[in-house]
Enzyme design. Structure first.
Site, short mmCIF file in Angstrom:
data_model
loop_
_atom_site.label_atom_id
_atom_site.label_comp_id
_atom_site.label_asym_id
_atom_site.label_seq_id
_atom_site.Cartn_x
_atom_site.Cartn_y
_atom_site.Cartn_z
N LYS A 132 -2.05 4.31 6.35
CA LYS A 132 -2.68 2.71 5.85
C LYS A 132 -3.57 2.30 5.82
CE LYS A 132 1.14 1.52 4.95
NZ LYS A 132 1.61 2.40 3.95
N THR A 135 -5.28 6.26 2.41
CA THR A 135 -5.54 7.49 1.84
C THR A 135 -5.29 7.79 0.53
OG1 THR A 135 -3.60 7.52 3.08
CG2 THR A 135 -5.51 8.29 3.84
N ARG A 136 -4.01 7.00 -0.35
CA ARG A 136 -3.67 7.29 -1.08
C ARG A 136 -4.18 6.71 -2.00
NH1 ARG A 136 -0.31 10.86 -3.31
NH2 ARG A 136 1.18 10.61 -1.56
N ARG A 340 0.94 -4.13 0.18
CA ARG A 340 2.27 -5.26 0.49
C ARG A 340 1.80 -6.42 1.31
NH1 ARG A 340 4.94 -0.58 2.66
NH2 ARG A 340 6.87 0.28 1.58
N1 LIG Z 1 -7.04 -0.12 -4.50
C1 LIG Z 1 -6.18 0.39 -3.70
N2 LIG Z 1 -4.74 -0.05 -3.81
C2 LIG Z 1 -3.85 -0.16 -3.43
N3 LIG Z 1 -3.77 -0.17 -2.07
C3 LIG Z 1 -5.16 -0.26 -1.18
C4 LIG Z 1 -6.01 0.49 -2.02
N4 LIG Z 1 -6.96 0.43 -1.44
C5 LIG Z 1 -6.57 0.59 -0.16
N5 LIG Z 1 -5.28 0.28 0.00
C6 LIG Z 1 -4.65 0.09 1.26
O1 LIG Z 1 -3.62 1.62 0.97
C7 LIG Z 1 -3.12 0.68 1.90
C8 LIG Z 1 -2.08 2.17 2.27
O2 LIG Z 1 -2.67 2.78 2.65
P1 LIG Z 1 -2.09 4.67 3.10
O3 LIG Z 1 -2.22 5.05 1.58
O4 LIG Z 1 -3.44 5.20 3.58
O5 LIG Z 1 -0.65 4.23 3.55
S1 LIG Z 1 0.27 5.62 3.73
O6 LIG Z 1 -0.55 6.15 5.35
O7 LIG Z 1 -0.09 6.63 2.92
O8 LIG Z 1 1.33 5.27 3.10
C9 LIG Z 1 -2.56 -0.41 1.44
O9 LIG Z 1 -2.01 -0.69 2.83
P2 LIG Z 1 -1.14 -2.09 2.70
O10 LIG Z 1 -2.00 -2.75 1.70
O11 LIG Z 1 -1.00 -3.03 4.22
O12 LIG Z 1 0.02 -2.09 1.79
C10 LIG Z 1 -3.82 -0.88 1.50
O13 LIG Z 1 -4.28 -2.05 1.48
#
Ligand SMILES: Nc1ncnc2c1ncn2[C@@H]1O[C@H](COP(=O)(O)OS(=O)(=O)O)[C@@H](OP(=O)(O)O)[C@H]1O
Length: 376
Positions: A132, A135-136, A340
């Site tokens: 979270k 990383t994506r 989210r």
């Molecule tokens: N560009 C962009 N678009 C959307 N989301 C973004 C972006 N950059 C960072 N984030 C933040 O990434 C959070 C999810 O983290 P991860 O991708 O590491 O999640 S996971 O561990 O693979 O499930 C996700 O967490 P949540 O906001 O709690 O959903 C986002 O806050």
């Protein structure tokens, strides 16, 4: 009687003569009509028969593409380049046009072969965490770089699938050409006790990237994800404490445990020197994606190709998005599981968690030499 017979014969022979004339006329006119029809068919475009898709392809082809299928001005690609609107939501400002260096991406200039040339290699760099943290987003942004090739899914090799062996792992990787870096991301590696030793055994030179985020927000994000899958779980507040009255935090709850970054980092430092680990700020990855990506490209020894020209801020999503995703001409935001809406958490519980993490955060800033600003 004789007179009437003569008149009858005359009428019959006249009829025969008339029919012969008609047949002769028809046989003369038929080829002429046929020739005329054929000439007309050649002069005007033929109507497209087939499915709507076929019709679209044919019209795109005739709108401008070379015989090899590459669109030229006015064709499919040209429209797609100008076609940010495809992704536009009602009331949203259009995505700015993609930068020219993206449009003429080196990826399509022979670096990556469409014939699938190259070979599968073990990754030279890994995004190891944190869950979270963002990383994506980091992986999706890095994949824009022509010298990075990455697996989309999380292989979980160094935690869950280690017994399958390195050949299994290598086989998951995309093919790369000389000079390209193979990457994957599995955020759970950062908190897996065995992961540092296993990665070091694969290669001591592996470059490690950790996206870190305020541990309190991270814990709430983690909980939000679980809640979306299991709506019946207890409240965040009740899971946070071993004993709510004494205020004792339950450090065995994974949502809390993962955020004790200094403790996990200690484990990695037994196997890797600090300069082989890069820490990316999850917060800055949102507020200044190009800045963080610049640091990552430097760390990986790559040319800074991903710049602010590659991003636009999508108001509806509330996050930066790519003007053009890897291998595509369309703007691309992360899916709806990223970003989210978090549930409201009792501010007292949030404060208690902040107090809990503060000393660990201080230690972490000290270890990494970077102040992440979570305790302001
Ligand atoms: N560009 C962009 N678009 C959307 N989301 C973004 C972006 N950059 C960072 N984030 C933040 O990434 C959070 C999810 O983290 P991860 O991708 O590491 O999640 S996971 O561990 O693979 O499930 C996700 O967490 P949540 O906001 O709690 O959903 C986002 O806050």
């Amino acid at each position: 009687m004789a007179f009437s017979r003569v008149r009858k014969l005359d009428a019959r022979s006249r009829g025969i003569l008339f029919r012969k004339a008609v047949v002769m006329l028809c046989s003369l006119l038929a080829p002429l009509i046929l020739l005329h029809l054929l000439a007309e068919r050649c002069a005007s475009p033929s109507p497209v028969r087939g499915s709507p898709r076929t019709k679209r392809l044919v019209s795109e082809w005739s709108a401008g593409s070379d015989p090899a299928g590459r669109a030229v001005a006015g064709g499919a690609l040209a429209r797609a380049r100008a076609g940010a609107m495809v992704w536009q939501l009602p009331g949203e400002s259009p995505a700015p046009p993609a930068p020219p260096d993206l449009v003429a991406s080196p990826r399509f200039a022979g670096k990556v072969s469409p014939l699938g040339e190259g070979s599968k290699k073990l990754p030279q760099a890994l995004i190891i965490g944190v869950k979270k943290g963002g990383t994506r987003a980091l992986l999706e942004f890095l994949r824009v770089h022509p010298d990075i090739r990455a697996v989309g899914a999380e292989p979980h090799f160094f935690d869950r699938n280690y017994d399958y062996g390195l050949e299994w792992y290598r086989d998951l990787m995309p093919k790369t050409l000389e000079g390209q870096i193979t990457m994957e991301k599995t955020p759970s590696y950062f908190v897996t006790r065995e992961a540092p030793a296993r990665i070091s055994a694969m290669s001591r030179d592996t470059k490690l990237i950790v996206v870190v985020r305020d541990p309190v927000t991270r814990a709430i994000s983690d909980y939000t994800q679980t809640l979306s899958k299991k709506p019946d779980i207890p409240s965040f507040e009740s899971l946070t404490f071993k004993n709510r009255t004494t205020g004792l935090i339950d450090t065995s709850w994974s949502a809390v445990q993962i955020g004790i970054y200094a403790k996990h980092l200690d484990n990695w430092l037994q196997y890797f020197p600090m300069d082989q680990i890069l820490f990316v700020s999850g917060e800055r990855l949102i507020s200044d994606p190009a800045g963080e990506l610049g640091r990552v490209q430097d760390f990986l020894g790559l040319k800074r190709i991903i710049t602010d020209k590659h991003f636009y801020f999508n108001q509806t999503k509330g996050f930066p998005c790519l003007k053009k995703a890897e291998g595509s001409s369309k703007p691309h935001c992360l899916g709806k599981t990223k970003g989210r809406t978090h549930p409201n958490i009792d501010p007292e519980v949030v404060q208690r968690l902040r107090d809990f993490y503060r000393p660990f955060n201080m230690k972490f800033y000290q270890m990494t030499g970077r102040f992440f600003g979570w305790d302001n």
